[in-house]
Motif scaffolding. Structure first.
Motif: not given
Length: 482
Positions: A88-89, A91, A114, A118, A425-427
């Protein structure tokens, strides 16, 4: 601050719902809003706080081998789902109102876009972080407002509900306006001023009060504040402090900051008597600090009574927000995008309690200022993509009592969007200011409030209205549920 892995800082049902989504193949993109329904402590506003810790949480969001083994041991999660968690991370996207901003009920403080698995996982930790720090920052701003320009020191670590609450609460208190904290760990982690004097035990450990004062003054001549109420404030403490100050002056020692601290008794009466004694002795610039279970109401009362205190140490009632121990922020689904479409479908929660009916769709917040004064006229919750021309008249109206309308003439106001992108986008695309930079920003934000909104009792409400497109969407969904 050293980042902690808080992945398991969640309610169990977030994980059981995640497994349900996983097993059913449902992982649509969703939008969740973080907002609160009423201002804490009877205030006319709140202070958004905690975003930096939310960012750290999201960046470090991953399940360790130990985490997976623990979840396996619960006996309620299947191996295929645990394998999913192991990789999992986050995003998705997160948008938020910056820390230190004044905010009001019902408007999104933070927005998560998301996949639903998530978005569901992060609910609990985000609320925990935002609710706590926003509560303490708001309380601190009220205490500092009551102090009316005097310095307020946060002294509550020993009464806080644990180390994290004491340390992150100190951060929030400084953001809300405190000049510093007694918490040395907070000073190290957040690069904020640390402040303090000495305890009654220091006085009691010496053969007499005078010797205790003299010893302290020799060690700390540049910051010599003496606690004068261990035995007899006016007949012993203040005279002994004056004696030490005279000796320092005779020795050519000129302190950058010196004075006395009162921690008990009738602070209004004693401070006025102590002020006269200090002034008569030639120490007109000596500071009189006070502590002793202070809050914004007591500080306001003492100032009304003419207390000669100019520095305030506030502990328990600030770090715990004793009169309002919870902020009440919630995390609610606002829209869902099915797998077979590129558009979000707005969602609404209906309740018999009107305050619990949510605002649907992908939203943002515009803040409207009076052009002449720079003060806030209203906030406008809108659908993303709505635009406004400051040169055109703007109609705003109460979303409940719709007959309450106001037309703001074009050219008399300015408007700005107050929600900013944080993760895309997760960043992470947002750089957090330092704690002291946030504090300075918060002071400017507080200056945009009218005095009537900042008063401690019965403050004037700041209007938070819905745009016409959002208002129509909300009513359309409400009618469809009938």
């Amino acid at each position: 601050m050293v980042a902690q892995n808080l992945t398991l800082l969640t309610d169990l049902y977030e994980l059981t719902m995640m497994q349900g989504y996983y097993k059913s193949g449902e992982n649509e993109s969703v939008i969740f809003d973080v907002f609160y329904r009423s201002n804490p402590s009877g205030s006319g506003y709140a202070i958004a706080c905690g975003l930096e810790q939310v960012i750290d949480y999201i960046k470090n969001l991953s399940f360790s081998y130990d985490d997976i083994d623990y979840l396996r041991g619960l006996g309620i999660f299947d191996e295929d789902f645990l394998e999913y968690l192991a990789g999992y991370h986050f995003t998705g996207d997160i948008y938020a109102i910056p820390e230190g901003t004044v905010v009001f009920p019902k408007e999104p403080l933070l927005k998560v876009i998301a996949p639903i698995m998530e978005a569901q996982l992060v609910e609990t930790a985000i609320l925990n972080i935002i609710n706590h720090q926003s509560l303490i920052a708001t309380k601190a701003s009220r205490v500092c407002y009551a102090a009316n320009g005097d310095g307020v020191m946060e002294f509550g670590l020993r009464r806080a509900q644990g180390p994290d609450a004491g340390t992150l609460g100190a951060r929030a208190a400084v953001i809300g306006g405190c000049v510093g904290t007694s918490n040395v760990l907070a000073g190290q982690l957040f690069d904020v001023p640390v402040l303090g004097t000495h305890a009654h035990s220091w006085i009691m450990s010496f053969k007499d009060e005078y010797t205790a004062f003299k010893t302290y003054a020799k060690m700390y001549p540049d910051a010599c504040t003496l606690l004068v109420d261990t035995y007899d404030t006016l007949n012993s403490g203040v005279p002994n402090a004056i004696r030490v100050f005279k000796e320092m002056r005779e020795e050519g020692i000129h302190s950058k900051s010196y004075g006395i601290r009162l921690d008990s008794g009738d602070l209004a009466y004693i401070s006025k008597k102590a002020r006269k004694m200090l002034d008569d002795a030639g120490f007109e610039d000596a500071v009189i600090a006070a502590s002793s279970d202070l809050d914004e109401y007591l500080i306001n009362s003492l100032k009304t009574q003419g207390a000669t205190i100019s520095s305030w140490g506030v502990g328990t009632n600030l770090i715990t927000s004793a009169d309002c121990p919870a902020f009440g922020g919630v995390y609610k689904l606002a829209a869902l995008k099915p797998a077979d479409t590129d558009e979000f479908i707005p969602k609404i929660k209906i309740s018999e309690n009107p305050i619990k009916i949510t605002n649907p769709g992908n939203k943002t917040v515009y803040r409207i200022y009076d052009k002449e004064t720079g003060k806030i006229k209203a906030d406008l919750i809108c659908l993303v993509g709505e635009t406004y021309n400051e040169e055109e008249d703007l109609l705003i109206f109460d979303p409940v009592y719709t007959w309450k309308k106001s037309i703001i003439k074009g050219g008399t106001y300015t408007i700005r969007e107050i929600i900013e992108p944080v993760f895309i986008k997760g960043q992470c695309v947002y750089e957090s200011p330092t704690t002291m930079e946030i504090r300075n920003y918060c002071q400017k934000e507080l200056d945009t409030l009218w005095d009537e909104t900042r008063r401690l009792v019965n403050p004037k409400e700041v209007y938070v209205d819905l745009s016409k497109p959002l208002f129509d969407l909300r009513n359309e969904l409400l009618d469809a549920k009938k």
